[in-house]
Design a protein around this motif. Sequence first.
Motif, mmCIF file in Angstrom:
data_model
loop_
_atom_site.group_PDB
_atom_site.id
_atom_site.type_symbol
_atom_site.label_atom_id
_atom_site.label_comp_id
_atom_site.label_asym_id
_atom_site.label_seq_id
_atom_site.Cartn_x
_atom_site.Cartn_y
_atom_site.Cartn_z
ATOM 1 N N VAL A 34 65.744 -8.732 36.212
ATOM 2 C CA VAL A 34 65.798 -8.744 34.751
ATOM 3 C C VAL A 34 65.113 -10.000 34.217
ATOM 4 C CG1 VAL A 34 67.343 -8.939 32.752
ATOM 5 C CG2 VAL A 34 67.829 -7.272 34.550
ATOM 6 N N LEU A 41 60.870 -5.218 30.239
ATOM 7 C CA LEU A 41 62.108 -4.505 29.928
ATOM 8 C C LEU A 41 62.429 -4.520 28.436
ATOM 9 C CD1 LEU A 41 64.206 -5.787 32.939
ATOM 10 C CD2 LEU A 41 63.560 -3.406 32.518
ATOM 11 N N VAL A 44 62.157 -1.284 26.451
ATOM 12 C CA VAL A 44 63.017 -0.153 26.814
ATOM 13 C C VAL A 44 63.998 0.130 25.684
ATOM 14 C CG1 VAL A 44 64.869 0.589 28.383
ATOM 15 C CG2 VAL A 44 62.807 -0.505 29.305
ATOM 16 N N VAL A 62 71.332 -4.675 33.323
ATOM 17 C CA VAL A 62 70.128 -4.591 32.487
ATOM 18 C C VAL A 62 70.524 -4.317 31.035
ATOM 19 C CG1 VAL A 62 67.937 -3.399 32.093
ATOM 20 C CG2 VAL A 62 68.751 -3.752 34.444
ATOM 21 N N LEU A 98 64.135 3.581 30.998
ATOM 22 C CA LEU A 98 64.453 2.981 32.295
ATOM 23 C C LEU A 98 65.375 3.923 33.044
ATOM 24 C CD1 LEU A 98 64.584 0.614 34.369
ATOM 25 C CD2 LEU A 98 66.559 -0.221 33.069
ATOM 26 N N LEU A 125 61.535 -2.803 40.979
ATOM 27 C CA LEU A 125 61.253 -2.190 39.683
ATOM 28 C C LEU A 125 59.782 -1.815 39.632
ATOM 29 C CD1 LEU A 125 62.354 -1.667 36.724
ATOM 30 C CD2 LEU A 125 61.523 -3.971 36.190
ATOM 31 N N CYS A 127 56.669 0.442 37.153
ATOM 32 C CA CYS A 127 56.334 0.975 35.833
ATOM 33 C C CYS A 127 55.274 2.058 35.973
ATOM 34 C CB CYS A 127 55.810 -0.142 34.938
ATOM 35 S SG CYS A 127 55.322 0.421 33.293
#
Length: 149
Positions: A34, A41, A44, A62, A98, A125, A127
């Motif tokens: 995070v 993030l 999101v 998160v 997410l 993580l 994308c």
Amino acid sequence: MRLLILRHGQAAAGAVDAERPLTELGKDEVRWMVGRRREDLAGVRTIWSSPYVRALESARIVADSLGLEVHEQPLLVPNARMPELVEALRAADIESLLLVSHQPLVGNLVDSLSGGNGALGTASLTCLESDIWAAGCCEQRWVEHVRLG
């Protein structure tokens, strides 16, 4: 549309699979990610999580940092059916989402949508971006793996 996919942090052993909580290291892994990807993030608006304890705990870490709620999504269990999940993504029509889930699902989803690197370790993580959610129609923009210590 942008899809971020987070594999849960390290989980404790010795419990029924769906009930395995995060270890302290697992919590630290998610917090590290995070902090590392805070800018990515920030866009999101919706978080979907597997109903398994370790994924929910990861998603809540998160969500707390972003001021969002976690929505349990039964389609995100480890061996979920890919066509149903892709259809749910299409139907959701969410600009930035997410997903917090497990292997092999996260790896299979990345591989299917983008042909990219779906080998996600704990708290990794990635994308994906696309105009439509369909096999081979997405671009994997980046993947980040936890590096503690």
